[in-house]
Design a protein around this motif. Structure first.
Motif, PDB file in Angstrom:
ATOM      1  N   ALA A 163       0.873  -1.381   0.352  1.00  0.00           N
ATOM      2  CA  ALA A 163      -0.348  -0.247   0.470  1.00  0.00           C
ATOM      3  C   ALA A 163       0.801   1.142  -0.450  1.00  0.00           C
ATOM      4  CB  ALA A 163      -0.967  -0.270   1.446  1.00  0.00           C
ATOM      5  N   VAL A 164       1.951   1.541   0.635  1.00  0.00           N
ATOM      6  CA  VAL A 164       2.984   2.111   1.053  1.00  0.00           C
ATOM      7  C   VAL A 164       3.849   2.843  -0.558  1.00  0.00           C
ATOM      8  CG1 VAL A 164       4.694   3.183   2.105  1.00  0.00           C
ATOM      9  CG2 VAL A 164       2.901   1.908   3.440  1.00  0.00           C
ATOM     10  N   ARG A 165       3.978   1.306  -1.199  1.00  0.00           N
ATOM     11  CA  ARG A 165       4.612   1.473  -2.494  1.00  0.00           C
ATOM     12  C   ARG A 165       3.639   2.165  -3.173  1.00  0.00           C
ATOM     13  NH1 ARG A 165       4.981  -1.896  -7.000  1.00  0.00           N
ATOM     14  NH2 ARG A 165       3.300  -3.506  -5.671  1.00  0.00           N
ATOM     15  N   HIS A 166       2.736   1.505  -3.493  1.00  0.00           N
ATOM     16  CA  HIS A 166       1.689   2.536  -4.293  1.00  0.00           C
ATOM     17  C   HIS A 166       1.143   3.980  -4.373  1.00  0.00           C
ATOM     18  CE1 HIS A 166       0.804  -1.021  -6.842  1.00  0.00           C
ATOM     19  NE2 HIS A 166       0.790  -1.890  -5.919  1.00  0.00           N
ATOM     20  N   ARG A 167       1.355   4.703  -2.982  1.00  0.00           N
ATOM     21  CA  ARG A 167       0.893   5.775  -2.476  1.00  0.00           C
ATOM     22  C   ARG A 167       2.703   6.674  -3.272  1.00  0.00           C
ATOM     23  NH1 ARG A 167      -1.779   3.762   1.766  1.00  0.00           N
ATOM     24  NH2 ARG A 167       0.149   4.409   3.451  1.00  0.00           N
ATOM     25  N   LEU A 168       3.710   6.331  -2.732  1.00  0.00           N
ATOM     26  CA  LEU A 168       4.724   7.060  -3.636  1.00  0.00           C
ATOM     27  C   LEU A 168       4.318   7.658  -4.718  1.00  0.00           C
ATOM     28  CD1 LEU A 168       7.826   4.779  -2.248  1.00  0.00           C
ATOM     29  CD2 LEU A 168       6.409   6.610  -1.187  1.00  0.00           C
ATOM     30  N   PRO A 169       4.512   8.567  -4.896  1.00  0.00           N
ATOM     31  CA  PRO A 169       5.286   9.320  -6.393  1.00  0.00           C
ATOM     32  C   PRO A 169       6.176   8.480  -7.249  1.00  0.00           C
ATOM     33  CG  PRO A 169       6.253  10.351  -4.589  1.00  0.00           C
ATOM     34  CD  PRO A 169       5.704   9.239  -4.327  1.00  0.00           C
TER      35      PRO A 169
END
Length: 393
Positions: free
Chosen positions: A211-217
């Motif tokens: 989830a964190v990876r997908h939210r990174l620009p």
């Protein structure tokens, strides 16, 4: 004194043989009968009769040959000197000892051959004696035959004792093997149970990293790649855990579909135990604190195993469970009011009809805890486990 007694027990018979040989030699030297030889023949007889006694010192290495030699030498010497053997008190004692030793020979066939040698040699010695009667030809061999029978009975008792010792040794080996198997099975069971706990935690980590990876620009290429590596490592770890669990699970083991229990499920466990006939009282001390899932599961299993052990082995009608939450540890105590001697060895070798304490010990060891299990003061059986809370964090 104890060392002297041990030395006497080990070498007392050797000392008796030497004393008998000395008495025989002195008696031969002091002979005053008219048939007493002299010169080389006397030396030969002295050496021969003394050696026939001393050869019994080799009975441990030659259990058949040594006593048989005693009798054969005596029979041979009786041809050279008719009174040499029949007049010697020491050689009589040595002959009786040799007869007993021939009866104790391990091989039954050799022991019977020893009886034949004893009877034939004694008949020869008596027959060669100058004053022997028909009664002597019967009574003397019978006397030595009775000595052989004494040795035969000792042989059978020794065989029974050794057989009992061998059975005890094999039983001990079987108990040790059963204990090792029980420990291995219990560790496998613990590993299977904790698999779900660890797998759930790793799954949460993998999902949160994703989830964190997908939210990174998109511009944070290095960070996204690092998180992708973490996510892939987590998924690989989950796959390896499932493969390991499949290898540990027996073919007849069903998959665990129910949620893993914890101390919050003690009420349900107590209801089941009461339904089985054991009245259980539960006391919770201290303020409840959230426990790691692995520690919570093991604490539940410890109480479950202890109560099951009481049901199977104690014959008790009531038991008390105490759960104490302390700042640094969780203390679990289960006490019943039944028999304690039936379970004295359950925790050490898996005996006593079950492996309950084996499982408890392995779970306590998993969390670096301590376990006390044994007869309780005033009767009954007590199991007390202490689990450090830091071990589960």
């Amino acid at each position: 004194m104890s060392r002297a007694r041990a030395l006497l027990a080990r070498h007392g018979l050797d000392l008796l043989v030497v004393i008998t040989a000395v008495v025989t030699a002195v008696g031969t030297l002091l002979r005053d009968d008219l048939e007493n030889p002299d010169g080389p023949l006397f030396v030969l007889e002295l050496v021969g009769i003394t050696s026939s006694v001393l050869v019994l010192l080799a009975r441990r290495r030659f259990p058949f040959a040594a006593p048989a030699t005693t009798w054969l030498v005596c029979a041979a010497l009786s041809f050279a000197d008719e009174q040499l053997i029949v007049n010697g008190a020491g050689i009589l004692v040595a002959g009786m000892g040799a007869a007993v030793l021939l009866g104790t020979v391990r091989s039954a066939s050799l022991s019977r051959v020893g009886l034949v040698i004893t009877l034939a040699s004694s008949v020869t010695v008596v027959r060669n004696g100058p004053n022997s009667t028909t009664d002597d030809l019967i009574s003397v061999p019978v006397m030595f035959a009775l000595g052989w029978l004494v040795g035969w009975s000792l042989r059978e008792r020794t065989e029974r004792t050794e057989a009992a010792e061998e059975r005890a040794r094999l039983a001990e080996l079987e108990r040790e093997a059963a204990a090792r198997v029980a420990v291995a099975e219990e560790r496998g069971r613990i590993a299977r149970e904790l698999h779900d706990v660890v797998a759930h935690a790793v799954s949460v980590i993998v999902l949160q990293v994703g989830a964190v990876r997908h939210r990174l620009p998109e511009a944070a290429t290095d960070d996204r790649e690092a998180l992708r590596n973490v996510e892939e490592a987590g998924r690989t770890a989950l796959a390896e855990m499932r493969r390991l669990l499949a290898a540990m699970r027996d073919d007849e083991d069903a998959p665990e579909l129910a949620p893993t229990p914890g101390l919050d499920d003690l009420d349900r466990l107590v209801r089941d135990v009461r339904a089985a006939g054991l009245a259980v009282q539960v006391e919770v001390r201290g303020d409840r604190v959230p426990l790691p899932r692995g520690l919570d599961l093991s604490a539940y299993r410890i109480v479950q195993e202890a109560l099951t052990n009481s049901l199977k082995h104690s014959g008790a009608d009531r038991a008390e469970v105490t759960v104490q939450y302390a700042p640094q540890e969780l203390c679990l105590q289960v006490r019943d009011h039944g028999r304690s001697h039936d379970r004295a060895t359950v925790g050490s070798d898996g005996g006593g009809g079950g492996h309950g304490l084996v499982g408890i010990r392995e779970r306590v060891k998993l969390f670096d805890g301590s376990l006390d299990a044994g007869p309780a003061p005033g009767g009954g059986f007590l199991v007390r486990a202490r689990l450090p809370l830091r071990a589960g964090s």
